[in-house]
Write a protein that holds these residues in place. Structure first.
Motif, PDB file in Angstrom:
ATOM      1  N   LYS A 138       0.840  -1.192   0.000  1.00 15.48           N
ATOM      2  CA  LYS A 138       0.000   0.000   0.000  1.00 15.48           C
ATOM      3  C   LYS A 138       0.881   1.251   0.000  1.00 15.48           C
ATOM      4  O   LYS A 138       1.953   1.257   0.618  1.00 15.48           O
ATOM      5  CB  LYS A 138      -0.871  -0.006   1.271  1.00 15.48           C
ATOM      6  N   GLU A 164       0.235   5.522   0.529  1.00  8.32           N
ATOM      7  CA  GLU A 164      -0.739   6.567   0.850  1.00  8.32           C
ATOM      8  C   GLU A 164      -0.086   7.942   0.702  1.00  8.32           C
ATOM      9  O   GLU A 164       1.116   8.085   0.914  1.00  8.32           O
ATOM     10  CB  GLU A 164      -1.245   6.409   2.281  1.00  8.32           C
ATOM     11  N   ARG A 206      -0.757  12.235   1.564  1.00  5.41           N
ATOM     12  CA  ARG A 206      -1.602  13.243   2.214  1.00  5.41           C
ATOM     13  C   ARG A 206      -1.109  14.634   1.872  1.00  5.41           C
ATOM     14  O   ARG A 206       0.062  14.836   1.524  1.00  5.41           O
ATOM     15  CB  ARG A 206      -1.684  13.031   3.729  1.00  5.41           C
ATOM     16  N   ASP A 230      -5.960  13.935   5.803  1.00  6.90           N
ATOM     17  CA  ASP A 230      -6.175  12.488   5.858  1.00  6.90           C
ATOM     18  C   ASP A 230      -5.311  11.784   4.810  1.00  6.90           C
ATOM     19  O   ASP A 230      -5.063  12.314   3.731  1.00  6.90           O
ATOM     20  CB  ASP A 230      -7.651  12.159   5.564  1.00  6.90           C
ATOM     21  N   TRP A 231      -4.903  10.568   5.132  1.00  4.35           N
ATOM     22  CA  TRP A 231      -4.126   9.761   4.167  1.00  4.35           C
ATOM     23  C   TRP A 231      -5.053   9.261   3.075  1.00  4.35           C
ATOM     24  O   TRP A 231      -6.146   8.770   3.347  1.00  4.35           O
ATOM     25  CB  TRP A 231      -3.455   8.584   4.861  1.00  4.35           C
ATOM     26  N   GLN A 232      -4.606   9.396   1.829  1.00  3.46           N
ATOM     27  CA  GLN A 232      -5.373   8.944   0.672  1.00  3.46           C
ATOM     28  C   GLN A 232      -4.638   7.778   0.031  1.00  3.46           C
ATOM     29  O   GLN A 232      -3.422   7.830  -0.139  1.00  3.46           O
ATOM     30  CB  GLN A 232      -5.485  10.071  -0.363  1.00  3.46           C
ATOM     31  N   ARG A 233      -5.385   6.748  -0.331  1.00  5.99           N
ATOM     32  CA  ARG A 233      -4.741   5.573  -0.909  1.00  5.99           C
ATOM     33  C   ARG A 233      -4.366   5.821  -2.370  1.00  5.99           C
ATOM     34  O   ARG A 233      -5.211   6.208  -3.169  1.00  5.99           O
ATOM     35  CB  ARG A 233      -5.700   4.402  -0.817  1.00  5.99           C
ATOM     36  N   TRP A 254       3.528   4.104  -8.024  1.00  2.00           N
ATOM     37  CA  TRP A 254       2.227   4.453  -7.462  1.00  2.00           C
ATOM     38  C   TRP A 254       1.824   5.831  -7.963  1.00  2.00           C
ATOM     39  O   TRP A 254       2.675   6.615  -8.399  1.00  2.00           O
ATOM     40  CB  TRP A 254       2.247   4.413  -5.936  1.00  2.00           C
ATOM     41  N   TRP A 303      -1.443   9.045  -7.501  1.00  2.00           N
ATOM     42  CA  TRP A 303      -2.675   9.522  -6.872  1.00  2.00           C
ATOM     43  C   TRP A 303      -3.089  10.838  -7.517  1.00  2.00           C
ATOM     44  O   TRP A 303      -2.236  11.683  -7.808  1.00  2.00           O
ATOM     45  CB  TRP A 303      -2.462   9.709  -5.366  1.00  2.00           C
ATOM     46  N   ALA A 330       4.235  11.138   1.393  1.00  2.00           N
ATOM     47  CA  ALA A 330       3.868   9.773   1.002  1.00  2.00           C
ATOM     48  C   ALA A 330       4.457   8.780   1.988  1.00  2.00           C
ATOM     49  O   ALA A 330       5.514   9.027   2.582  1.00  2.00           O
ATOM     50  CB  ALA A 330       4.380   9.473  -0.403  1.00  2.00           C
ATOM     51  N   THR A 355       3.430   0.892   2.896  1.00  2.00           N
ATOM     52  CA  THR A 355       3.258  -0.245   3.805  1.00  2.00           C
ATOM     53  C   THR A 355       3.786  -1.471   3.077  1.00  2.00           C
ATOM     54  O   THR A 355       3.456  -1.685   1.906  1.00  2.00           O
ATOM     55  CB  THR A 355       1.770  -0.428   4.159  1.00  2.00           C
ATOM     56  N   THR A 369       3.910  -0.369   8.198  1.00  2.00           N
ATOM     57  CA  THR A 369       3.950   0.943   7.545  1.00  2.00           C
ATOM     58  C   THR A 369       5.245   1.641   7.947  1.00  2.00           C
ATOM     59  O   THR A 369       5.671   1.548   9.100  1.00  2.00           O
ATOM     60  CB  THR A 369       2.735   1.783   7.977  1.00  2.00           C
TER      61      THR A 369
END
Ligand SMILES: Nc1nc2c(c(=O)[nH]1)N[C@H]1C(S)=C(S)[C@@H](COP(=O)(O)O)O[C@H]1N2
Ligand SMILES: [Mo]
Length: 550
Positions: free
Chosen positions: A475, A477, A479, A484-487, A502, A504, A517, A520, A526
């Motif tokens: 994973k 993430e 932010r 908030d953490w965004q996937r 990755w 986003w 960023a 995990t 993580t």
């Protein structure tokens, strides 16, 4: 005026010394040239903090900066002893010799030194010393040596004839054939002779230097041709074809496979070893080895070859850094070789827990035997992205252990494998305060947008790579401004020993923003937010990038 000409003579003597040494070392061994030897000695003695700083700030140019630094210091020293050589030619000559001895000692004490390595510095220094002595004597308007048959036997001349060159009083000694000067102005010196001699010396030195370079270049061309003539056999176990989705194709990202010419390079070698594959031998020995092995390059190629995509990372990589790359490697499974030699890992009762790899340039790197033999694709690599290993990356053979930082696994220009224990032996970097064991830490890196860039308002692709070799990435993430953490979307995984891209989509609003960023790994851990430097076992913390949206 004479002091200035003296300083110039000093520079000239240093130039002559370096050029002659260059030629001699080219004929003997390029690694033994003085600047390379002194540079190597400096590298080995540089405190870890400084070295790490240099690697981070100068990157692969750190070696160039170091060599330029040495040349600047040498030039300053040459100016001083050159100026001194005017009243005291012998002192100047001794100064040059002293520097040559420093180079000789440095060359002779390099980890992989040969017995003749002291020669280039010494021969160079002798040439430089003689030159400075002669030029200094000319400038001092002094005879080079007391004449065998004195020109005149006047009482005054007889008293000062054996003009000891090192005594300052000799300054007032009149040159041969001149009447003793009554005043205290120094005797005139022969300008024409000085200019002719200095010019000739400069020309001869440059010739020697160019000759040395030419010899080196021809050696390098031969080595390159030999490497290019190698055809690697088809691997018995080819890599899985790369799934289509490994590259997300986002603008500003690096390709999934790092081309060889862009692959980072970190090592202590000022001269890249040009090993001859035909005469290369690998020795495997040590604790718990029942059958010692000695094999050549062709023996390796005749064995069963595996081909794997593996991401290599340097422990000196800062959070967000570029010392990480992915290549398709071909090699021999290291565990098979060890089993053949009768080696058992400690988990099966074997006595050795450390595998020490030694390179032709005297580097040592130690890996845990249990890790090397736990079933992962640890290998002795011969190929990188479809060609024999490039010289910079360890030709002809290097070691690779997926999941371990380079300094505890990835020995380039390999020549020896020794089984021992961590108690009995500290490898090179461990002696410099790096950890004995160093699995790669999970990291996410933001490659786009670039730091301090100004992406346009609206949808902005925030993208990068994440790696946790041999655990895999589960994973990533992102932010914005501590929210908030965004996937993030993950690219298809090639295998768990490689990095993973990755991306986003960020609905960007006007203003200054901080993007962060975190990744995990495949075991559910993580990465920590705690910022730690690279020493002693790899940097931690989240990569963050500040941008301004207009
Ligand atoms: N002989 C030798 N091998 C070496 C090193 C070195 O200095 N000398 N450096 C190691 C380190 S610290 C790393 S990160 C990797 C880098 O490999 P690369 O230059 O092919 O990227 O090589 C390893 N192997
Ligand atoms: Mo490294």
């Amino acid at each position: 005026m004479r002091a200035v000409l003296g300083a110039v003579s000093g520079l000239l003597a240093a130039f002559a010394a370096l050029c002659v040494a260059e030629l001699v070392s080219a004929l003997l061994r390029p690694e033994a040239s003085p600047v390379t030897a002194v540079g190597g000695a400096v590298i080995d003695r540089t405190p870890t903090g400084v070295k790490d700083w240099a690697i981070r700030n100068f990157g692969t140019n750190d070696k160039l900066v170091l060599q330029l630094g040495i040349l600047v210091l040498l030039a300053l020293f040459a100016l001083v002893i050159g100026a001194l050589s005017v009243p005291y030619p012998l002192l100047g000559a001794l100064g040059v010799l002293a520097f040559g001895i420093l180079g000789s000692v440095a060359a002779a004490n390099r980890p992989a030194a040969r017995t003749t390595d002291f020669v280039p510095s010494l021969v160079g220094a002798l040439a430089g010393a003689v030159l400075l002595y002669v030029l200094g004597s000319l400038l001092s308007a002094r005879r080079l040596w007391p004449p065998v048959v004195p020109f005149r036997r006047t009482p005054a001349a007889a008293g000062t004839a054996p003009a000891a060159d090192e005594t300052p009083a000799a300054d007032e000694t009149p040159a041969a054939g001149e009447t003793p000067a009554a005043d205290r102005t120094p005797a005139p010196f022969d300008r024409r002779r000085f200019v002719v001699l200095a010019t000739a010396a400069a020309a001869v030195s440059a010739g020697a230097g160019v000759g040395g370079r030419a010899v080196n270049a021809s050696g390098n061309r031969e080595a390159a041709a030999a490497r290019e003539s190698i055809r690697l056999p088809r691997p018995a176990s080819p890599a899985r074809p790369l799934p289509k989705g490994v590259d997300l194709g986002v603008k500003g990202m690096f390709p999934f496979v790092t081309p060889n010419r862009d692959f980072y390079r970190v090592d202590t070698a000022l001269v890249v070893p040009k090993v001859d594959a035909d005469s290369w031998r690998l020795r495997l020995h040590g604790k718990g080895v029942r059958r010692e092995l000695e094999i050549g390059y062709q023996d390796l190629l005749r064995r069963e070859l595996i081909e794997r995509d593996i991401t290599l990372t340097c422990v000196s990589n800062e959070v967000g850094g570029k010392y990480v790359g992915t290549a398709r490697w071909i090699g021999v499974r290291l565990a098979d070789l060890l089993r053949e030699a009768g080696v058992k890992p400690p988990s099966e009762g074997g006595p050795a827990n450390q595998l020490v790899a030694r390179s032709v340039d005297g580097m040592t790197l130690g890996s845990p035997v249990d890790t090397v033999m736990d079933g992962r694709d640890a290998m002795l690599a011969v190929g990188m992205n479809g060609e024999p290993l490039p010289f910079d990356h360890g030709f002809p053979v290097r070691m690779l252990v997926p999941g371990l930082y380079g300094y505890v696994s990835a020995c380039k220009w390999l020549k020896e494998l020794e089984l021992t224990t961590f108690d009995d032996f500290d490898a090179y970097w461990v002696r410099k305060s790096w950890s004995r064991e160093a699995p790669i830490k999970t990291q996410a890196r933001i490659d786009t947008p670039r730091p301090f860039s100004s992406p346009r308002k609206g949808t902005v692709a925030v993208a990068g790579v994440a790696w946790a070799q041999h655990r895999g990435i589960a994973k990533v993430e992102v932010r914005v401004d501590g929210g908030d953490w965004q996937r993030a979307e993950l690219a298809t995984e090639a295998n768990k020993d490689t990095w993973r891209q990755w991306s986003w989509e960020w609905p960007a609003t006007s203003g200054n923003h901080t993007l962060e960023a975190r990744a995990t790994d495949g075991e559910g851990a993580t990465q920590t937010s705690r910022r730690q430097g690279t020493v002693p076992d790899g940097a931690t913390g989240w990569h963050s990038v500040v941008v301004t949206v207009p």
